[in-house]
Design a protein around this motif. Structure first.
Motif, PDB file in Angstrom:
ATOM      1  N   ARG A  87       0.831  -1.208   0.000  1.00 52.08           N
ATOM      2  CA  ARG A  87       0.000   0.000   0.000  1.00 52.08           C
ATOM      3  C   ARG A  87       0.865   1.258   0.000  1.00 52.08           C
ATOM      4  O   ARG A  87       0.564   2.243  -0.687  1.00 52.08           O
ATOM      5  CB  ARG A  87      -0.925  -0.002   1.213  1.00 52.08           C
ATOM      6  CG  ARG A  87      -1.910  -1.139   1.227  1.00 52.08           C
ATOM      7  CD  ARG A  87      -2.894  -1.036   2.376  1.00 52.08           C
ATOM      8  NE  ARG A  87      -3.671   0.190   2.333  1.00 52.08           N
ATOM      9  CZ  ARG A  87      -4.722   0.431   3.109  1.00 52.08           C
ATOM     10  NH1 ARG A  87      -5.114  -0.483   3.978  1.00 52.08           N
ATOM     11  NH2 ARG A  87      -5.376   1.571   3.029  1.00 52.08           N
ATOM     12  N   ILE A  88       1.963   1.210   0.758  1.00 54.70           N
ATOM     13  CA  ILE A  88       2.855   2.365   0.793  1.00 54.70           C
ATOM     14  C   ILE A  88       3.518   2.564  -0.563  1.00 54.70           C
ATOM     15  O   ILE A  88       3.653   3.696  -1.048  1.00 54.70           O
ATOM     16  CB  ILE A  88       3.902   2.181   1.911  1.00 54.70           C
ATOM     17  CG1 ILE A  88       3.217   2.139   3.279  1.00 54.70           C
ATOM     18  CG2 ILE A  88       4.930   3.301   1.870  1.00 54.70           C
ATOM     19  CD1 ILE A  88       4.153   1.838   4.425  1.00 54.70           C
ATOM     20  N   THR A  89       3.930   1.472  -1.200  1.00 58.05           N
ATOM     21  CA  THR A  89       4.546   1.575  -2.534  1.00 58.05           C
ATOM     22  C   THR A  89       3.559   2.127  -3.551  1.00 58.05           C
ATOM     23  O   THR A  89       3.904   2.974  -4.383  1.00 58.05           O
ATOM     24  CB  THR A  89       5.051   0.192  -2.980  1.00 58.05           C
ATOM     25  OG1 THR A  89       5.990  -0.295  -2.020  1.00 58.05           O
ATOM     26  CG2 THR A  89       5.707   0.273  -4.343  1.00 58.05           C
ATOM     27  N   HIS A  90       2.318   1.656  -3.488  1.00 57.91           N
ATOM     28  CA  HIS A  90       1.292   2.165  -4.398  1.00 57.91           C
ATOM     29  C   HIS A  90       1.067   3.663  -4.193  1.00 57.91           C
ATOM     30  O   HIS A  90       0.950   4.436  -5.153  1.00 57.91           O
ATOM     31  CB  HIS A  90      -0.011   1.399  -4.189  1.00 57.91           C
ATOM     32  CG  HIS A  90      -1.170   1.948  -4.957  1.00 57.91           C
ATOM     33  ND1 HIS A  90      -1.279   1.853  -6.329  1.00 57.91           N
ATOM     34  CD2 HIS A  90      -2.282   2.642  -4.539  1.00 57.91           C
ATOM     35  CE1 HIS A  90      -2.396   2.444  -6.726  1.00 57.91           C
ATOM     36  NE2 HIS A  90      -3.015   2.929  -5.661  1.00 57.91           N
TER      37      HIS A  90
ATOM     38  N   ILE B 190      -2.534   6.961   2.357  1.00 58.91           N
ATOM     39  CA  ILE B 190      -2.487   5.524   2.646  1.00 58.91           C
ATOM     40  C   ILE B 190      -3.576   5.140   3.634  1.00 58.91           C
ATOM     41  O   ILE B 190      -4.315   4.187   3.434  1.00 58.91           O
ATOM     42  CB  ILE B 190      -1.098   5.145   3.207  1.00 58.91           C
ATOM     43  CG1 ILE B 190      -0.013   5.520   2.207  1.00 58.91           C
ATOM     44  CG2 ILE B 190      -1.046   3.662   3.520  1.00 58.91           C
ATOM     45  CD1 ILE B 190       1.382   5.308   2.735  1.00 58.91           C
ATOM     46  N   ARG B 191      -3.651   5.887   4.746  1.00 56.03           N
ATOM     47  CA  ARG B 191      -4.630   5.618   5.814  1.00 56.03           C
ATOM     48  C   ARG B 191      -4.598   4.136   6.216  1.00 56.03           C
ATOM     49  O   ARG B 191      -5.605   3.425   6.160  1.00 56.03           O
ATOM     50  CB  ARG B 191      -6.030   6.026   5.378  1.00 56.03           C
ATOM     51  CG  ARG B 191      -6.176   7.521   5.142  1.00 56.03           C
ATOM     52  CD  ARG B 191      -7.629   7.910   4.865  1.00 56.03           C
ATOM     53  NE  ARG B 191      -7.773   9.338   4.711  1.00 56.03           N
ATOM     54  CZ  ARG B 191      -7.645   9.982   3.555  1.00 56.03           C
ATOM     55  NH1 ARG B 191      -7.390   9.300   2.460  1.00 56.03           N
ATOM     56  NH2 ARG B 191      -7.778  11.285   3.483  1.00 56.03           N
ATOM     57  N   LEU B 192      -3.434   3.687   6.630  1.00 60.06           N
ATOM     58  CA  LEU B 192      -3.234   2.287   6.978  1.00 60.06           C
ATOM     59  C   LEU B 192      -4.002   1.944   8.254  1.00 60.06           C
ATOM     60  O   LEU B 192      -3.818   2.585   9.279  1.00 60.06           O
ATOM     61  CB  LEU B 192      -1.738   2.015   7.175  1.00 60.06           C
ATOM     62  CG  LEU B 192      -1.332   0.550   7.334  1.00 60.06           C
ATOM     63  CD1 LEU B 192      -1.588  -0.199   6.038  1.00 60.06           C
ATOM     64  CD2 LEU B 192       0.135   0.444   7.723  1.00 60.06           C
ATOM     65  N   PRO B 193      -4.877   0.930   8.217  1.00 62.70           N
ATOM     66  CA  PRO B 193      -5.611   0.550   9.438  1.00 62.70           C
ATOM     67  C   PRO B 193      -4.748  -0.327  10.336  1.00 62.70           C
ATOM     68  O   PRO B 193      -3.636  -0.718   9.979  1.00 62.70           O
ATOM     69  CB  PRO B 193      -6.807  -0.234   8.876  1.00 62.70           C
ATOM     70  CG  PRO B 193      -6.275  -0.847   7.615  1.00 62.70           C
ATOM     71  CD  PRO B 193      -5.292   0.148   7.042  1.00 62.70           C
ATOM     72  N   GLY B 194      -5.279  -0.647  11.494  1.00 64.27           N
ATOM     73  CA  GLY B 194      -4.593  -1.557  12.396  1.00 64.27           C
ATOM     74  C   GLY B 194      -3.935  -0.844  13.560  1.00 64.27           C
ATOM     75  O   GLY B 194      -3.973   0.386  13.678  1.00 64.27           O
TER      76      GLY B 194
ATOM     77  N   GLU C  19       3.458   3.611  11.694  1.00 61.49           N
ATOM     78  CA  GLU C  19       4.207   4.858  11.863  1.00 61.49           C
ATOM     79  C   GLU C  19       4.756   5.350  10.530  1.00 61.49           C
ATOM     80  O   GLU C  19       4.729   6.550  10.236  1.00 61.49           O
ATOM     81  CB  GLU C  19       5.345   4.643  12.861  1.00 61.49           C
ATOM     82  CG  GLU C  19       4.867   4.419  14.293  1.00 61.49           C
ATOM     83  CD  GLU C  19       6.018   4.181  15.241  1.00 61.49           C
ATOM     84  OE1 GLU C  19       7.185   4.173  14.768  1.00 61.49           O
ATOM     85  OE2 GLU C  19       5.778   4.011  16.453  1.00 61.49           O
ATOM     86  N   LEU C  20       5.264   4.418   9.709  1.00 62.37           N
ATOM     87  CA  LEU C  20       5.780   4.799   8.392  1.00 62.37           C
ATOM     88  C   LEU C  20       4.669   5.355   7.511  1.00 62.37           C
ATOM     89  O   LEU C  20       4.844   6.375   6.835  1.00 62.37           O
ATOM     90  CB  LEU C  20       6.439   3.591   7.732  1.00 62.37           C
ATOM     91  CG  LEU C  20       6.967   3.797   6.304  1.00 62.37           C
ATOM     92  CD1 LEU C  20       8.039   4.883   6.290  1.00 62.37           C
ATOM     93  CD2 LEU C  20       7.506   2.484   5.741  1.00 62.37           C
ATOM     94  N   ALA C  21       3.515   4.702   7.515  1.00 64.23           N
ATOM     95  CA  ALA C  21       2.400   5.156   6.692  1.00 64.23           C
ATOM     96  C   ALA C  21       1.889   6.517   7.161  1.00 64.23           C
ATOM     97  O   ALA C  21       1.604   7.402   6.331  1.00 64.23           O
ATOM     98  CB  ALA C  21       1.269   4.126   6.723  1.00 64.23           C
ATOM     99  N   ASP C  22       1.765   6.698   8.474  1.00 67.04           N
ATOM    100  CA  ASP C  22       1.301   7.985   8.987  1.00 67.04           C
ATOM    101  C   ASP C  22       2.289   9.100   8.662  1.00 67.04           C
ATOM    102  O   ASP C  22       1.891  10.225   8.322  1.00 67.04           O
ATOM    103  CB  ASP C  22       1.087   7.899  10.504  1.00 67.04           C
ATOM    104  CG  ASP C  22      -0.084   7.006  10.866  1.00 67.04           C
ATOM    105  OD1 ASP C  22      -0.882   6.676   9.971  1.00 67.04           O
ATOM    106  OD2 ASP C  22      -0.198   6.627  12.049  1.00 67.04           O
TER     107      ASP C  22
END
Length: 360
Positions: free
Chosen positions: A94-97, A111-115, A122-125
């Protein structure tokens, strides 16, 4: 950058999982085999009874079972490792996309990574926050470019109109046209110089030296005193010695802009401008406040935007080019400081510039 092809991270993790499982299984089987061999026990009867056997018989009976177990562990490790690696690396996809989408020019994607909160979250945020800042910066630059083009086009259009009038109407007052052309060109030059100053401050291409904000404040007020007297505004300067580190030229421009704005945007008569300097633990302050009309709370934060003017700024004889507070903000940030605008309850505004204090 061209790089030679290599194994994917998922395949590397799969092989690592399978290899670790194989090593662990081999060590476990070796330990069991050593124990049985040391005790001299091996199950050989059909009824499942245990009896002492020589080492050769033990190897013939135990080795096939060990090979079968290792083969099972290898298949299990590869399949399980592949599935586990895919699950663990799913957030990276997802981060690569999102990175590729942003590289293609779409900065609104998030990205808005859930979980739960973990390293991937932390990387996605952090990436989402970076995209938000980048999107805001690009939008600000686009607005700035559009406003700058408009501001530069206006004096050029006026100059062209005046020249056309002089050409088509020989009887027109040429002195009047010349005076108006001079005023328009002066405004265009002021705007160009302000843009160059703004660019220089943004790039931080200046030499840092030790300066005293109190001396800079005195120089700025002395320079603008004739303008204040002309408009019936009283200038008051006070405060302590306020040492800082930065460009004296840029900090003087910052102070001049603040005092100039405070004089121009004041009461019609009997106005006051107060310029003070002070020292805090770890920082120094420059404060400029004036009397004047009441400002809406939602208007104050927008005053530092380029080409943002108050309601009466364009109609004065010292309207400026709309970059005064934008330059102040940029110079402040270039000196790692903070700019605070606070409307006064009795009218007018208080502007505070806080800069880091120099090391002892």
């Amino acid at each position: 950058m061209d790089r030679r092809p290599g194994l994917s991270v998922r395949l590397k993790l799969t092989l690592s999982y399978a290899g670790f499982l194989m090593v662990a299984g081999a060590l476990l089987l070796a330990a069991i085999g050593y124990f049985l061999l040391d005790q001299g026990w091996l199950q050989t009867t059909e009824q499942g009874a245990w009896r002492a056997t020589p080492g050769t018989a033990f190897v013939r009976g135990f080795a096939p079972m060990a090979v079968t177990v290792m083969a099972f562990l290898l298949v299990f490790g590869l399949v399980g490792g592949w599935l586990l690696a895919g699950r663990m690396l799913a957030p990276l996809d997802r981060i690569t996309h999102a990175t590729r989408t942003a590289a293609a020019g779409s900065l609104a994607h998030r990205i808005r990574l859930p979980g739960p909160q973990d390293e991937f979250r932390e990387l996605a945020d952090a990436f989402d926050a970076m995209l938000a800042r980048l999107e805001a910066h690009v939008a600000e630059q686009r607005r700035f470019a559009a406003n700058a083009s408009h501001e530069l086009r206006t004096p050029l259009a006026i100059s062209k109109t005046l020249l056309d009038v002089a050409r088509t109407d020989p009887g027109h007052d040429r002195d009047e046209i010349i005076d108006r052309l001079h005023a328009v060109n002066t405004r265009a030059i002021d705007l160009t110089e302000a843009l160059l100053l703004l660019s220089r401050a943004e790039q931080r291409s200046f030499t840092r030296e030790r300066v005293d904000l109190s001396l800079i404040a005195e120089e700025a007020t002395e320079t603008l005193l004739p303008l204040a007297e002309k408009r019936g505004v009283t200038l008051e300067t006070s405060g302590d010695i306020a040492p800082a580190t930065g460009s004296e030229t840029l900090l003087l421009q910052l102070t001049m802009n603040l005092v100039h704005n405070a004089i121009i945007h004041n009461l019609p008569e009997g106005g006051t401008v107060r310029v003070t300097t002070g020292v805090r633990p770890g920082s120094v302050l420059l404060t400029v406040e004036n009397t004047g009309g009441h400002l809406a709370l939602d208007l104050v934060p927008t005053l530092t935007e380029p080409f943002r003017r108050g309601t009466d700024r364009v109609h004065t004889d010292h309207a400026g080019v709309g970059l005064g507070l934008a330059i102040v903000k940029t110079i402040t940030e270039a000196h790692d400081g903070t700019l605070t605008l606070t409307p006064r309850s009795s009218g007018g505004i208080r502007v505070t510039v806080e800069l880091p204090a120099p090391p002892p």
